[in-house]
Design a protein around this motif. Structure first.
Motif, PDB file in Angstrom:
ATOM      1  N   VAL A   1       0.837  -1.206   0.000  1.00 50.12           N
ATOM      2  CA  VAL A   1       0.000   0.000   0.000  1.00 50.12           C
ATOM      3  C   VAL A   1       0.870   1.254   0.000  1.00 50.12           C
ATOM      4  O   VAL A   1       0.594   2.223  -0.725  1.00 50.12           O
ATOM      5  N   ALA A   2       1.932   1.259   0.798  1.00 49.14           N
ATOM      6  CA  ALA A   2       2.832   2.410   0.836  1.00 49.14           C
ATOM      7  C   ALA A   2       3.488   2.649  -0.515  1.00 49.14           C
ATOM      8  O   ALA A   2       3.633   3.801  -0.958  1.00 49.14           O
ATOM      9  N   ALA A   3       3.891   1.567  -1.179  1.00 49.12           N
ATOM     10  CA  ALA A   3       4.495   1.705  -2.502  1.00 49.12           C
ATOM     11  C   ALA A   3       3.503   2.286  -3.503  1.00 49.12           C
ATOM     12  O   ALA A   3       3.848   3.162  -4.302  1.00 49.12           O
TER      13      ALA A   3
ATOM     14  N   VAL B   1       9.906   6.349  -7.060  1.00 48.23           N
ATOM     15  CA  VAL B   1       9.479   5.112  -7.714  1.00 48.23           C
ATOM     16  C   VAL B   1      10.468   3.981  -7.436  1.00 48.23           C
ATOM     17  O   VAL B   1      10.067   2.823  -7.235  1.00 48.23           O
ATOM     18  N   ILE B   2      11.759   4.282  -7.391  1.00 43.29           N
ATOM     19  CA  ILE B   2      12.755   3.254  -7.070  1.00 43.29           C
ATOM     20  C   ILE B   2      12.529   2.728  -5.659  1.00 43.29           C
ATOM     21  O   ILE B   2      12.578   1.511  -5.410  1.00 43.29           O
ATOM     22  N   ALA B   3      12.274   3.636  -4.717  1.00 44.37           N
ATOM     23  CA  ALA B   3      11.998   3.205  -3.342  1.00 44.37           C
ATOM     24  C   ALA B   3      10.727   2.368  -3.269  1.00 44.37           C
ATOM     25  O   ALA B   3      10.666   1.371  -2.538  1.00 44.37           O
ATOM     26  N   ALA B   4       9.700   2.742  -4.038  1.00 47.29           N
ATOM     27  CA  ALA B   4       8.460   1.969  -4.057  1.00 47.29           C
ATOM     28  C   ALA B   4       8.706   0.568  -4.623  1.00 47.29           C
ATOM     29  O   ALA B   4       8.154  -0.425  -4.119  1.00 47.29           O
TER      30      ALA B   4
ATOM     31  N   GLY C   1      14.164   3.986   4.051  1.00 53.78           N
ATOM     32  CA  GLY C   1      15.103   5.108   4.160  1.00 53.78           C
ATOM     33  C   GLY C   1      15.192   5.911   2.871  1.00 53.78           C
ATOM     34  O   GLY C   1      15.222   7.148   2.892  1.00 53.78           O
ATOM     35  N   LEU C   2      15.239   5.198   1.735  1.00 53.78           N
ATOM     36  CA  LEU C   2      15.287   5.892   0.451  1.00 53.78           C
ATOM     37  C   LEU C   2      14.018   6.689   0.196  1.00 53.78           C
ATOM     38  O   LEU C   2      14.060   7.834  -0.278  1.00 53.78           O
ATOM     39  N   LEU C   3      12.873   6.095   0.533  1.00 52.34           N
ATOM     40  CA  LEU C   3      11.601   6.796   0.331  1.00 52.34           C
ATOM     41  C   LEU C   3      11.514   8.039   1.211  1.00 52.34           C
ATOM     42  O   LEU C   3      11.094   9.106   0.749  1.00 52.34           O
TER      43      LEU C   3
END
Length: 200
Positions: free
Chosen positions: A13-15, A68-71, A100-102
């Motif tokens: 869901v977070a992604a 998008v990469i973090a997702a 962390g990236l997000l």
């Protein structure tokens, strides 16, 4: 539903929220002075201007790329949870890195939007700005990713028995002991020797 399953669902869901947030307006800034009236709507991928001629002079920042990469890493972490228990640390570390990236990408996006939307000097009298719903959706996705990472770190609970198993061996109890085999005791070994036995 276990805590780990809830963490996996929350990570997905977070992604999804993070990706959707990049396409929604992050901020709007415009001039309300007449006759010059224009506005700029910033998303994670482009800048939409009104009138459209203004867009030629504005180069949009690709703020949505690290988000998008973090997702994507969050989705990978959710998929790695199906690994055996001794290999499941890969999912935990991937979830920590993705979160962390997000968080860093959303913080950077917020700072860029904040810096570009703050009017300075005399422009404050006719410049209007506001944050868009996409920015708040990104903040919600970070909170959801943090909670998902915490839930995914929970370990599987040990199986519980229905109750304590007590086996008591008393005198005259011929049942099998809990750790071994019952030993038959012969009568002549337990009875004290009689007078006839001593004479023999």
């Amino acid at each position: 539903m276990s805590r780990r399953t809830a963490g996996v669902l929350l990570a997905v869901v977070a992604a999804a929220l993070a990706v959707v947030g990049t396409f929604l307006p992050l901020s709007w800034i415009g001039a309300s002075a007449e006759p010059a009236r224009f506005g700029l709507t910033t998303t994670g991928w482009t800048i939409v201007a009104e009138p459209a001629e203004v867009a030629a002079a504005v180069r949009p920042a690709q703020l949505g790329v690290p988000i998008v990469i973090a997702a994507l890493l969050l989705v990978i972490a959710a998929a790695l949870v199906v690994l055996p228990e001794h290999q499941r640390s890969a999912a935990r570390y991937t979830a920590v890195g993705a979160t962390g990236l997000l968080a860093g990408a959303v913080w950077t996006t917020f700072m860029v939007i904040w810096a570009s939307a703050r009017p300075v000097g005399e422009a404050r009298s006719f410049i209007d700005y506001r944050y868009g719903e996409g920015l708040w959706l990104l903040v919600v996705s970070v909170v959801a990713a943090v909670v998902a990472t915490v839930l995914m770190h929970s370990r599987r609970s040990a199986p519980r028995t229905a109750g304590a198993v007590v086996h008591r061996v008393g005198e005259g109890d011929d049942d099998t002991p809990p750790f071994g085999i019952a030993v038959a005791v012969l009568p002549e070994e337990t009875e004290p020797p009689t007078g006839d036995d001593r004479a023999r």
